[in-house]
Design a protein around this motif. Sequence first.
Motif, PDB file in Angstrom:
ATOM      1  N   VAL A 472       0.680  -0.868   0.586  1.00  0.00           N
ATOM      2  CA  VAL A 472       0.126   0.355  -0.061  1.00  0.00           C
ATOM      3  C   VAL A 472       0.888   1.113   0.273  1.00  0.00           C
ATOM      4  CG1 VAL A 472      -1.306   1.554   1.378  1.00  0.00           C
ATOM      5  CG2 VAL A 472      -1.858  -1.096   1.153  1.00  0.00           C
ATOM      6  N   MET A 473       2.051   1.096   1.392  1.00  0.00           N
ATOM      7  CA  MET A 473       2.953   2.610   1.083  1.00  0.00           C
ATOM      8  C   MET A 473       2.985   2.368  -0.485  1.00  0.00           C
ATOM      9  SD  MET A 473       1.661   3.613   3.274  1.00  0.00           S
ATOM     10  CE  MET A 473       3.006   4.738   3.783  1.00  0.00           C
ATOM     11  N   CYS A 474       4.381   1.451  -0.906  1.00  0.00           N
ATOM     12  CA  CYS A 474       4.780   1.708  -2.294  1.00  0.00           C
ATOM     13  C   CYS A 474       3.988   2.528  -2.918  1.00  0.00           C
ATOM     14  CB  CYS A 474       5.419   0.364  -2.733  1.00  0.00           C
ATOM     15  SG  CYS A 474       6.539   0.004  -3.675  1.00  0.00           S
ATOM     16  N   ARG A 475       2.664   1.370  -3.475  1.00  0.00           N
ATOM     17  CA  ARG A 475       1.768   2.439  -4.687  1.00  0.00           C
ATOM     18  C   ARG A 475       1.573   3.628  -4.052  1.00  0.00           C
ATOM     19  NH1 ARG A 475      -1.849  -1.964  -2.956  1.00  0.00           N
ATOM     20  NH2 ARG A 475      -3.478  -0.822  -2.451  1.00  0.00           N
ATOM     21  N   VAL A 476       1.506   4.340  -2.609  1.00  0.00           N
ATOM     22  CA  VAL A 476       1.678   5.987  -2.929  1.00  0.00           C
ATOM     23  C   VAL A 476       2.537   6.724  -3.247  1.00  0.00           C
ATOM     24  CG1 VAL A 476       0.792   7.129  -0.737  1.00  0.00           C
ATOM     25  CG2 VAL A 476      -0.075   5.524  -0.595  1.00  0.00           C
ATOM     26  N   ALA A 477       4.055   6.355  -2.768  1.00  0.00           N
ATOM     27  CA  ALA A 477       5.137   6.540  -3.235  1.00  0.00           C
ATOM     28  C   ALA A 477       5.477   6.579  -4.763  1.00  0.00           C
ATOM     29  CB  ALA A 477       6.459   6.051  -2.415  1.00  0.00           C
ATOM     30  N   VAL A 478       4.481   5.912  -5.502  1.00  0.00           N
ATOM     31  CA  VAL A 478       5.195   5.586  -6.480  1.00  0.00           C
ATOM     32  C   VAL A 478       4.049   6.726  -7.540  1.00  0.00           C
ATOM     33  CG1 VAL A 478       4.362   4.430  -9.496  1.00  0.00           C
ATOM     34  CG2 VAL A 478       6.258   3.435  -6.791  1.00  0.00           C
ATOM     35  N   ALA A 479       2.786   6.547  -6.687  1.00  0.00           N
ATOM     36  CA  ALA A 479       1.705   7.732  -7.457  1.00  0.00           C
ATOM     37  C   ALA A 479       2.081   8.973  -7.200  1.00  0.00           C
ATOM     38  CB  ALA A 479       0.605   7.372  -6.811  1.00  0.00           C
ATOM     39  N   GLU A 480       2.733   9.536  -6.473  1.00  0.00           N
ATOM     40  CA  GLU A 480       3.533  11.138  -5.757  1.00  0.00           C
ATOM     41  C   GLU A 480       4.422  11.288  -6.915  1.00  0.00           C
ATOM     42  OE1 GLU A 480       4.614  14.703  -4.877  1.00  0.00           O
ATOM     43  OE2 GLU A 480       2.390  13.687  -4.459  1.00  0.00           O
ATOM     44  N   ALA A 481       5.608   9.813  -6.911  1.00  0.00           N
ATOM     45  CA  ALA A 481       6.554  10.307  -7.733  1.00  0.00           C
ATOM     46  C   ALA A 481       6.013  10.649  -9.771  1.00  0.00           C
ATOM     47  CB  ALA A 481       7.561   9.047  -7.406  1.00  0.00           C
ATOM     48  N   ARG A 482       5.167   9.763  -9.417  1.00  0.00           N
ATOM     49  CA  ARG A 482       4.302   9.812 -10.833  1.00  0.00           C
ATOM     50  C   ARG A 482       3.854  11.096 -11.045  1.00  0.00           C
ATOM     51  NH1 ARG A 482      -1.360   7.041 -12.670  1.00  0.00           N
ATOM     52  NH2 ARG A 482      -1.392   7.474 -14.713  1.00  0.00           N
ATOM     53  N   ARG A 483       3.108  12.220 -10.238  1.00  0.00           N
ATOM     54  CA  ARG A 483       2.384  13.502 -10.186  1.00  0.00           C
ATOM     55  C   ARG A 483       3.565  14.067 -10.596  1.00  0.00           C
ATOM     56  NH1 ARG A 483       2.439  17.660  -7.493  1.00  0.00           N
ATOM     57  NH2 ARG A 483       3.349  16.718  -6.167  1.00  0.00           N
ATOM     58  N   GLN A 484       4.762  13.550 -10.289  1.00  0.00           N
ATOM     59  CA  GLN A 484       6.211  14.895 -10.521  1.00  0.00           C
ATOM     60  C   GLN A 484       6.151  14.793 -11.679  1.00  0.00           C
ATOM     61  OE1 GLN A 484       8.531  13.826  -6.909  1.00  0.00           O
ATOM     62  NE2 GLN A 484       7.556  14.985  -5.524  1.00  0.00           N
ATOM     63  N   ALA A 485       7.164  13.463 -11.628  1.00  0.00           N
ATOM     64  CA  ALA A 485       7.022  13.048 -13.799  1.00  0.00           C
ATOM     65  C   ALA A 485       6.258  14.042 -14.240  1.00  0.00           C
ATOM     66  CB  ALA A 485       7.220  11.578 -13.809  1.00  0.00           C
ATOM     67  N   ARG A 486       4.918  13.571 -14.850  1.00  0.00           N
ATOM     68  CA  ARG A 486       3.626  14.242 -15.258  1.00  0.00           C
ATOM     69  C   ARG A 486       4.101  15.893 -14.961  1.00  0.00           C
ATOM     70  NH1 ARG A 486      -0.913  13.633 -12.657  1.00  0.00           N
ATOM     71  NH2 ARG A 486      -1.526  11.417 -13.433  1.00  0.00           N
ATOM     72  N   ALA A 487       4.053  16.323 -14.093  1.00  0.00           N
ATOM     73  CA  ALA A 487       4.448  18.061 -14.197  1.00  0.00           C
ATOM     74  C   ALA A 487       5.396  18.474 -15.087  1.00  0.00           C
ATOM     75  CB  ALA A 487       4.816  18.130 -12.995  1.00  0.00           C
TER      76      ALA A 487
END
Length: 524
Positions: A472-487
């Motif tokens: 669960v925590m890994c998915r949260v971290a990946v989602a945040e990194a994805r948001r930064q990558a998209r930006a």
Amino acid sequence: MGTRVRETERKYEAASDGRGRVRPAPADLADLPEVAATREPAPVRLDAVYFDTPALALAAHRRTLRRRTGGDDEGWHLKLPAAEADTRTEVRAPLGPAEGAPPRELRTEVAAVVRGRPLAPVARLRTERRRVLLLAGDGRTLAEIAYDKVTASVPAADADARDTAGAVGPGHKDTGAWIEADSWTEVEVELAEGTPDLLDAVEERFVAAGLRRSRSGSKLARALGDDRPPVPPPPPDPVVTAGQVPLGYLYAQLTAILALDPAVRRDEEDAVHRMRVATRRARSAMKSFRRELDREVTDPIGAELKWLAAVLGGARDREVLAERLGARLAELGGGQAGPDVRRRLLDPGDHRAAHAAVVAELDGSRYFALLDALEALLAAPPYRRRAAGPAAEAAAATVRRDHARLRHAVEAALALPPGQDRDVALHEARKDAKRARYSSEAARIVLGGRAAAHTARMKGVQQLLGEHQDSVMCRVAVAEARRQARAAGEDTAPYKALRRREREIAADIEARLPGEWRAADRPL
């Protein structure tokens, strides 16, 4: 960080009053097991100044810190307790100037014991040493026997107080900054490359020659007239009453925290994790055994243990996350796991910052106050009336209560549909699994194999639920990194692949959990 060596030795004194001339061991020691010959090096003079806090915190915790000149290993020596009989760990640092403070690396080793208090000279021991080496056939040194004539002095500023307390003997001599307090002879046998059987054989000869094991734990204890019980006090043996079960478990956790503190400061692998586990075990025991321990005392300490676990958690959670993300990235392969992805997910600066934050808290008054409170609890246990009851019966009841609590949590979580609510419920069940595991760990001292088997079952459930929470925590971290990558206009496909893989892992765990729980759901 200092040179670490293991030291195994035994000390002896004359069997009469320990003050007269020590009788030498029999002249011929070459017929001892393993020994082919003996050799007598030239005598040496040793001069050691010992440092401690005003209240002798190091001595109370069975630690000694000295600056010694003379001999083959002159320098700063810090001696730390070890689990093995007759054995200690010695940490050595270069000599440095005579007027210098103890080296930083040694002060770091005892920070959790000193707790911000000043270190100053408390005793000086001057030793005339005659040595006999026990040698193997190939010339290796198996053991060293040291015949010591010791003169102990204390700082002149402390002499009046020590004299009043009877620690400074009559007729002591003033040598300027030091007051001569006592003198005696003793024998040390230190193992080098020999076996413990050789120590036993030497002891037989010494006893026959009129020696016995020294009554003082160390030269320093004898010099200070302060061979007090250790802090924290050891648990009762055997355990008889209900209150003694959690007391022994709390003692073990505080001992672990004090031993792991320097390893955490040095950023040794897994040290943060082990110290956090000891912190959680202590807090869990206070919750589980609240029928035996007064909550008015334990709840405030438990709140501080929760704070310490959170402090350590910042660094530990990053360690777990980095390890897990590294594994997922390896599965993706170099084609998708490019430098930008790795930089966002595995920033080494995160670990350095987290470790610095942990050390800053470990140097603070709040942490030191928590250690003081734990020691005070062990010295004066806050027992309730039930604490006087039979140990085994009360411990079994505690384990059964914690197991029932876990059963309710697991069944409630499994009744929910997959999604965020179930994730949260499974995380809470994981906490209950830890509590069930730790209470049966504590109970093992009186319940034996039954408790050990239950602990193993609860550990399996905890680890499975822990794997789910990590996902669960890994998915949260990946989602945040994805948001930064998209930006930043970067490709987000690798992050989608990582989240998809973690969802698959979590779904597999949830599918396995009912069967795993049915196998583990066996109370005492």
